[in-house]
Scaffold this active site. Structure first.
Site, PDB file in Angstrom:
ATOM      1  N   HIS A  15      81.602  64.272 -16.783  1.00 54.21           N
ATOM      2  CA  HIS A  15      82.556  64.403 -16.139  1.00 54.21           C
ATOM      3  C   HIS A  15      83.312  63.927 -16.277  1.00 54.21           C
ATOM      4  CE1 HIS A  15      79.656  63.964 -12.182  1.00 54.21           C
ATOM      5  NE2 HIS A  15      79.027  65.334 -13.057  1.00 54.21           N
ATOM      6  N   GLU A  52      86.213  62.101 -15.520  1.00 51.30           N
ATOM      7  CA  GLU A  52      86.267  60.094 -15.701  1.00 51.30           C
ATOM      8  C   GLU A  52      86.055  59.953 -17.155  1.00 51.30           C
ATOM      9  OE1 GLU A  52      85.493  61.103 -11.235  1.00 51.30           O
ATOM     10  OE2 GLU A  52      84.761  61.764 -12.946  1.00 51.30           O
ATOM     11  N   CYS A 111      81.846  60.123  -8.289  1.00 53.38           N
ATOM     12  CA  CYS A 111      80.239  60.395  -7.766  1.00 53.38           C
ATOM     13  C   CYS A 111      80.349  59.251  -7.425  1.00 53.38           C
ATOM     14  CB  CYS A 111      79.873  61.668  -8.589  1.00 53.38           C
ATOM     15  SG  CYS A 111      79.854  61.075 -10.448  1.00 53.38           S
ATOM     16  N   CYS A 167      79.956  58.492 -11.661  1.00 55.29           N
ATOM     17  CA  CYS A 167      80.984  57.808 -12.111  1.00 55.29           C
ATOM     18  C   CYS A 167      81.757  56.751 -11.437  1.00 55.29           C
ATOM     19  CB  CYS A 167      81.822  58.617 -11.964  1.00 55.29           C
ATOM     20  SG  CYS A 167      81.974  59.855 -13.452  1.00 55.29           S
TER      21      CYS A 167
END
Length: 113
Positions: free
Chosen positions: A50, A52, A78, A87
């Protein structure tokens, strides 16, 4: 400055156009307290890292510590386990102090990690 950082995060999200379907396109920018960009990233192909995580990896590659930093994200991190881990947990473990998403600011209690 937060709006400028969110705009930069949105620009990162645009880089994932046509990559992430069926998942959302997300961008992330990590800055220190002075507003210096430490790392940035966008969501990779479905099932991949992701935004991040990519921003954290970018900061690490550049030799930056993110302890006490702020993450600017186009969608809240998330918090579930799926193809990737949550994350929000990874950001807290890395020492991120605050997360600014397009719909609000969240202060991380890293003492609980």
């Amino acid at each position: 400055m937060p709006n400028a950082h969110l705009e930069q995060a949105l620009a990162r999200a645009k880089q994932s156009l046509y990559l992430t379907s069926p998942y959302p396109r997300v961008g992330c920018l990590i800055t220190d307290n002075a507003g210096q960009v430490l790392g940035q990233g966008h969501t990779q192909r479905a099932g991949g890292p992701h935004a991040e995580i990519m921003a954290l990896q970018d900061a690490q590659t550049q030799g930056h510590s993110v302890k006490g930093a702020t993450a600017y994200v186009t969608l809240e991190p998330c918090s579930h386990h799926g193809r990737t881990g949550p994350c929000c947990d990874t950001l807290m473990a890395a020492g991120i102090r605050a997360v600014v998403a397009t719909h609000g600011t969240f202060i991380c209690d890293t003492d609980q990690v």
